[in-house]
Write a protein that holds these residues in place. Structure first.
Motif, PDB file in Angstrom:
ATOM      1  N   GLU A  13      37.346  45.448  40.909  1.00 16.55           N
ATOM      2  CA  GLU A  13      36.951  46.537  41.808  1.00 16.55           C
ATOM      3  C   GLU A  13      36.225  47.649  41.056  1.00 16.55           C
ATOM      4  N   LYS A  16      32.749  46.514  40.440  1.00 15.86           N
ATOM      5  CA  LYS A  16      32.051  46.526  41.733  1.00 15.86           C
ATOM      6  C   LYS A  16      31.638  47.938  42.135  1.00 15.86           C
ATOM      7  N   ASN A  17      32.526  48.936  41.910  1.00 14.02           N
ATOM      8  CA  ASN A  17      32.184  50.299  42.328  1.00 14.02           C
ATOM      9  C   ASN A  17      31.456  51.096  41.247  1.00 14.02           C
TER      10      ASN A  17
END
Length: 114
Positions: A13, A16-17
């Motif tokens: 995550e 991804k961010n």
């Protein structure tokens, strides 16, 4: 070349961010194949259904995670480095670190999901 690797939910995550730009691995036989300009397809554990494609922008090779963290995080103090080392030792043993050496892979998101 596209390399396939698995990632725990948290690191997946953060890549991804955009808050995690460097992935740390042992410099084992699989990682010795990774070159600048290659792509990595990360699959999010545990079900491996969500995928993330990234470009390899830079590679940092060192003999230990401590040296690697000090190289890529020059502004972090010893306490912050120690915390990072503690976290990585939950994944990789010091024995494996000594056996293989370590690699930092600077990433750039290519496509959010495949």
């Amino acid at each position: 070349m596209i390399h396939k690797m698995k990632l725990n939910k948290g690191p997946f995550e953060r890549i991804k961010n955009g808050t995690k730009m460097i992935e740390f691995r042992l410099y084992d036989e699989k990682r010795k194949q990774v070159k600048i300009g290659d792509k990595i397809e990360f699959s999010k554990m545990p079900d491996l259904q969500e995928k993330l494609l990234v470009d390899v922008e830079e590679l940092y090779r060192e003999t230990s995670f401590e040296k690697l963290f000090k190289k890529v995080y020059p502004n972090k103090d010893n306490k912050e480095i120690a915390e990072k080392i503690k976290g990585i030792y939950e994944i990789y043993s010091p024995e494996k670190e000594q056996q293989y050496g370590v690699l930092g892979i600077k990433l750039k998101i290519n496509v959010l999901e495949i």
